[in-house]
Design an enzyme around this catalytic site. Structure first.
Site, PDB file in Angstrom:
ATOM      1  N   LYS A 265       0.837  -1.446   0.021  1.00 42.63           N
ATOM      2  CA  LYS A 265      -0.059  -0.149  -0.035  1.00 42.63           C
ATOM      3  C   LYS A 265       0.951   1.185  -0.051  1.00 42.63           C
ATOM      4  O   LYS A 265       2.131   1.252   0.728  1.00 42.63           O
ATOM      5  CB  LYS A 265      -0.760   0.140   1.536  1.00 42.63           C
TER       6      LYS A 265
ATOM      7  N   ASP B  92      -6.643   4.354  -4.681  1.00 43.33           N
ATOM      8  CA  ASP B  92      -7.420   4.194  -3.481  1.00 43.33           C
ATOM      9  C   ASP B  92      -8.189   5.628  -3.117  1.00 43.33           C
ATOM     10  O   ASP B  92      -8.330   6.447  -4.017  1.00 43.33           O
ATOM     11  CB  ASP B  92      -6.547   4.043  -2.244  1.00 43.33           C
TER      12      ASP B  92
ATOM     13  N   THR C 125     -14.999  -2.465  -6.982  1.00 43.38           N
ATOM     14  CA  THR C 125     -15.000  -2.695  -5.457  1.00 43.38           C
ATOM     15  C   THR C 125     -16.571  -2.643  -5.121  1.00 43.38           C
ATOM     16  O   THR C 125     -16.902  -3.440  -4.260  1.00 43.38           O
ATOM     17  CB  THR C 125     -14.053  -1.604  -4.813  1.00 43.38           C
TER      18      THR C 125
ATOM     19  N   ASN D 222     -16.123   6.343  -5.539  1.00 51.29           N
ATOM     20  CA  ASN D 222     -16.185   5.337  -6.402  1.00 51.29           C
ATOM     21  C   ASN D 222     -16.677   4.170  -5.875  1.00 51.29           C
ATOM     22  O   ASN D 222     -17.715   3.479  -6.517  1.00 51.29           O
ATOM     23  CB  ASN D 222     -14.746   5.205  -6.761  1.00 51.29           C
TER      24      ASN D 222
HETATM   25  N1  GLU Z   1      -7.223   0.244  -2.987  1.00 50.01           N
HETATM   26  C1  GLU Z   1      -8.130  -1.001  -3.399  1.00 50.01           C
HETATM   27  C2  GLU Z   1      -8.061  -1.799  -2.198  1.00 50.01           C
HETATM   28  O1  GLU Z   1      -8.196  -1.289  -1.107  1.00 50.01           O
HETATM   29  C3  GLU Z   1      -7.539  -1.648  -4.718  1.00 50.01           C
HETATM   30  C4  GLU Z   1      -6.100  -2.024  -4.587  1.00 50.01           C
HETATM   31  C5  GLU Z   1      -5.814  -2.440  -6.020  1.00 50.01           C
HETATM   32  O2  GLU Z   1      -6.471  -2.586  -6.941  1.00 50.01           O
HETATM   33  O3  GLU Z   1      -4.527  -2.921  -6.173  1.00 50.01           O
HETATM   34  O4  GLU Z   1      -8.158  -3.005  -2.348  1.00 50.01           O
END
Ligand code: GLU
Length: 458
Positions: free
Chosen positions: A139, A179, A223, A254
């Site tokens: 992350k 994110d 998501t 989103n």
């Molecule tokens: N930020 C998103 C998560 O919390 C997606 C991460 C991604 O697609 O690499 O899972």
């Protein structure tokens, strides 16, 4: 070392053999409360895997999983529209690469700190493992606040951020995505700078790209859609569904927008959503086209919705959980649904809470929901559809292919059903059927642990 329970509401007793691990995480990572909490929540629940694999203790596997493989912190200098130099801090935590390249989003928000990035990275490791796809966990992000910044400022910031980040990422190394605060626009500027510096059109280095430059169908929706599908599965096991259910969703970004879209398509009525200023109550059901126009096209604040929509009210400073609902989907940010909100949901007869955001429910809230008999879907399972579809984007990039919306969505549905059944089966094996926290943590942990054991002490 004591085994005292410090996080209120986390009812699972921690295995005494893991207490020193937790103490050491706290000691070595001072002033990182979100990270401590994420680790504690996992350690409290992985007793079942540890009991069936006592060799993991000898191999110091839990200690190794709690320590990021690499943490990169860097300066991000840039010049604002007034010609003033600004300095932000950038982060990339490459947490665990046992199952694949580090994978996880970038968050641009003033609250971003080492603690937040590490908590998100730690969660991502297990979430990605649950997808069953070859993904490690990581992350990143910055304390940059995009709010009120011009298009040019955002571009210059992204270029500066990538000027450092580019040396740490790659298709087989580390694959960032978006994110909070990072969407297709920001990913475009980041990808442009990566390409310029490296002189490589390496599509697989980032996911969440635009459809004309290597992006995948359904990634934007994934998501939110995935969270709705997961809630649907939770209800299905109970012989029920989302059809005709009253649903509230927090957030209007989103994740929230596409959770609302899918809930509506599955026959539910979403009567509220929110932003950081307050919430909308629309008893007739959210007008999705209007919401998209305001949030995606105008990038305006949510109160505009009530100005345009007869019958809808905007309640400033309130929380969307004040509206009685059968299904609640927190899709905004961490620790946004607390014990009091949970009590209100229980009193209103809620059946399911599924997390579209990462750790939006406090430990206290989870305890209240559990006692109140509300089924709870933790983010690492319920919001894994985003990263799973990122893996599908990587597959398409690797084979220079591009799949249809229908095909990609059918893969997403399959993956969400598989994640649900892995969690449910694990919860049954652990003697706690329907406890998706125990199910998700043990199922995710077991996959990472097995790969790490196979690779030796590295
Ligand atoms: N930020 C998103 C998560 O919390 C997606 C991460 C991604 O697609 O690499 O899972």
């Amino acid at each position: 070392m004591s085994g005292t329970i410090e996080t209120p509401g986390v009812t699972t007793e921690i295995d005494p053999r893991l207490v020193p691990v937790l103490e050491s995480v706290r000691h070595r990572n001072p002033a990182e409360p979100e990270f401590h909490e994420a680790v504690e929540r996992v350690l409290r629940t992985i007793g079942p895997v540890i009991n069936s694999h006592p060799e993991y203790l000898e191999a110091k596997l839990v200690e190794r999983i709690c320590e990021p493989e690499r943490q990169i912190i860097f300066r991000v200098p840039w010049t604002d529209d007034r010609g003033q130099v600004q300095v932000n801090r950038g982060y990339r935590v490459e947490f665990n690469g046992a199952l694949g390249p580090y994978k996880g989003g970038l968050r641009f928000h003033p609250s971003v700190s080492s603690s937040i990035v590490k908590f998100l990275g730690f969660e991502q490791v297990f979430k990605n493992a649950l997808t069953g796809l070859p993904l490690g966990g990581g992350k990143g992000g910055s304390d940059f606040d995009p709010k009120g910044r011009s298009e040019n400022e955002i571009m210059r910031f992204c270029q500066s951020f990538m000027s450092e980040l580019h040396r740490h990422i790659g298709e087989y190394t580390d694959v960032p995505a978006g994110d909070a605060g990072v969407g297709e626009r920001e990913l475009g500027y980041l990808f442009g700078q990566y390409r310029r510096i490296t002189n490589r059109y390496e599509s697989g280095v980032l996911t969440g790209k635009g459809l004309t430059w290597g992006g995948a169908q359904v990634r934007k929706e994934a998501t939110g859609y995935g969270t709705a599908y997961f809630a649907q599965e939770m209800l299905r096991v109970q012989g029920s569904s989302l059809a005709n259910r009253t649903v509230t969703v927090s957030g209007s970004g989103n994740v929230a927008i596409y959770a609302i879209e899918k809930v509506q398509r599955l026959g539910g009525t979403v009567v509220g959503c929110s932003d950081s200023g307050g919430y909308i109550h629309d008893p007739d059901g959210i007008d999705l086209e209007l919401l998209k126009q305001i949030k995606e096209v105008e990038r305006a604040r949510l109160h505009r919705y009530a100005e345009e929509r007869p019958g809808a009210k905007y309640i400033p400073d309130g929380k969307v959980w004040e509206i009685p609902a059968e299904v609640a989907l927190p899709c905004a940010t961490q620790n946004e649904l607390d014990g009091e909100d949970a009590r209100r949901l229980v009193e209103a007869g809620a059946l399911v809470v599924a997390e579209g955001a990462n750790m939006p429910c406090t430990a206290d809230a989870i305890a209240v929901l559990r006692e109140g008999g509300v089924l709870f879907g933790p983010g690492k399972a319920a919001n894994a559809g985003g990263v799973a579809t990122s893996a599908l984007e990587m597959q398409q990039n690797a084979s220079r292919d591009s799949w249809s919306f229908e095909h990609t969505e059918s893969r997403l549905v399959e993956i969400m059903k598989d994640i649900h059944s892995s969690c449910y089966e694990m919860s049954e094996q652990a003697g706690r059927p329907g406890d998706y926290i125990v199910g998700a943590n043990n199922a995710g942990f077991a996959r990472v642990a097995e790969a790490m054991m196979a690779m030796g002490v590295v």
